[in-house]
Design a protein around this motif. Structure first.
Motif, PDB file in Angstrom:
ATOM      1  N   UNK A 113     -12.435   3.260 -32.621  1.00 44.06           N
ATOM      2  CA  UNK A 113     -11.765   1.965 -32.799  1.00 44.06           C
ATOM      3  C   UNK A 113     -10.891   1.650 -31.589  1.00 44.06           C
ATOM      4  N   UNK A 114     -10.376   2.705 -30.967  1.00 46.33           N
ATOM      5  CA  UNK A 114      -9.587   2.595 -29.746  1.00 46.33           C
ATOM      6  C   UNK A 114     -10.377   3.231 -28.611  1.00 46.33           C
ATOM      7  N   UNK A 142      -1.028  -6.417 -30.673  1.00 44.80           N
ATOM      8  CA  UNK A 142      -1.527  -6.236 -29.310  1.00 44.80           C
ATOM      9  C   UNK A 142      -3.013  -5.907 -29.309  1.00 44.80           C
ATOM     10  N   UNK A 143      -3.709  -6.387 -28.277  1.00 36.62           N
ATOM     11  CA  UNK A 143      -5.121  -6.051 -28.090  1.00 36.62           C
ATOM     12  C   UNK A 143      -5.275  -4.794 -27.244  1.00 36.62           C
ATOM     13  N   UNK A 144      -4.332  -4.569 -26.333  1.00 35.27           N
ATOM     14  CA  UNK A 144      -4.397  -3.360 -25.504  1.00 35.27           C
ATOM     15  C   UNK A 144      -3.037  -3.106 -24.868  1.00 35.27           C
ATOM     16  N   UNK A 145      -2.881  -1.898 -24.351  1.00 39.32           N
ATOM     17  CA  UNK A 145      -1.687  -1.550 -23.579  1.00 39.32           C
ATOM     18  C   UNK A 145      -2.110  -0.935 -22.257  1.00 39.32           C
ATOM     19  N   UNK A 172      -8.020  -1.755 -28.260  1.00 39.51           N
ATOM     20  CA  UNK A 172      -8.824  -1.870 -29.460  1.00 39.51           C
ATOM     21  C   UNK A 172     -10.232  -2.326 -29.058  1.00 39.51           C
ATOM     22  N   UNK A 173     -11.219  -1.906 -29.790  1.00 41.27           N
ATOM     23  CA  UNK A 173     -12.596  -2.295 -29.501  1.00 41.27           C
ATOM     24  C   UNK A 173     -12.740  -3.818 -29.473  1.00 41.27           C
ATOM     25  N   UNK A 174     -11.949  -4.500 -30.295  1.00 41.08           N
ATOM     26  CA  UNK A 174     -12.051  -5.958 -30.347  1.00 41.08           C
ATOM     27  C   UNK A 174     -11.761  -6.600 -28.992  1.00 41.08           C
TER      28      UNK A 174
END
Length: 225
Positions: free
Chosen positions: A82-83, A111-114, A151-153
């Motif tokens: 998922x990550x 958040x979508x990513x860091x 995240x995969x999204x």
């Protein structure tokens, strides 16, 4: 209780026998272990695969095309988490790198990513490539691809890395993410040591400036559209 999301780590390599074991050991030392280990091999002809096979948890995925963007895309396609996080075969993660970034994402679900902090270090016994600014050594900076945890999204929204770029494919992906309005943050943690040496592909790529100019123009075009 909400189950902890599965984490995939992707390492892309081609003829990286000099450095690969150090990178994989730095992942082994993390106090939070990834659930899925994907090594994308770009048809190595040295001892890379022999080294990789010593680490039983790693799935070796043959790269189908050429270039780092294609290798990243092969890794994302093969990952089951998922990550998703990346580490270059010649760099290493610091202590707590995975835990700090993962926990930040879990506590900021919007958040979508860091990204996180990184520092550059001269590889022992090597000289910096011509034109490399020595003042960049040992200085912390943000934005390195190897500090990304997403995240995969995020990949579903932004799309794959653009294989037209022989370098700066990570900068292009981050620019597209920003232009699409994805939410991101920089975690204030030194999570990566990037090694400077005579085999750094991105530091030797003659089209880097041309690539950067193109991605700026394309970002402007997207905003106008």
């Amino acid at each position: 209780m909400t189950p902890t999301p599965k984490l995939s780590v992707i390492v892309c390599v081609r003829n990286g026998e000099r450095f690969l074991e150090r990178a994989l050991r730095s992942i082994e030392r993390q106090d939070v272990a990834p659930d899925d280990h994907v090594l994308v091999d770009g048809a190595s002809t040295d001892g890379t695969l022999e080294i990789a096979r010593r680490f039983a948890q790693w799935r070796i995925v043959p790269q189908t095309g050429r270039g780092i963007a294609d290798a990243y895309n092969c890794g994302v396609a093969a990952a089951t988490g998922d990550l998703i996080a990346f580490l270059s075969h010649d760099d290493e993660w610091t202590e707590g790198s995975v835990r700090v970034r993962r926990d930040y994402l879990l506590s900021h679900r919007e958040l979508d990513f860091v990204l996180a902090r990184a520092t550059s270090r001269l590889e022992q016994g090597h000289q910096p490539p011509p034109g490399f600014r020595l003042e960049l050594l040992e200085r912390e900076h943000a934005g390195a691809m190897e500090t990304l945890m997403a995240w995969r999204r995020a990949f579903q929204k932004v799309g794959p890395f653009d294989s037209r770029y022989s370098a700066s494919e990570d900068v292009d992906w981050l620019a597209r993410a920003r232009d699409l309005g994805l939410k991101a943050a920089v975690v204030p943690h030194l999570s990566l040591i990037k090694y400077v040496h005579d085999a750094n592909i991105s530091l030797h790529e003659p089209k880097t400036n041309q690539n950067l100019l193109r991605l700026v123009h394309e970002s402007i075009r997207r905003k106008k559209a």
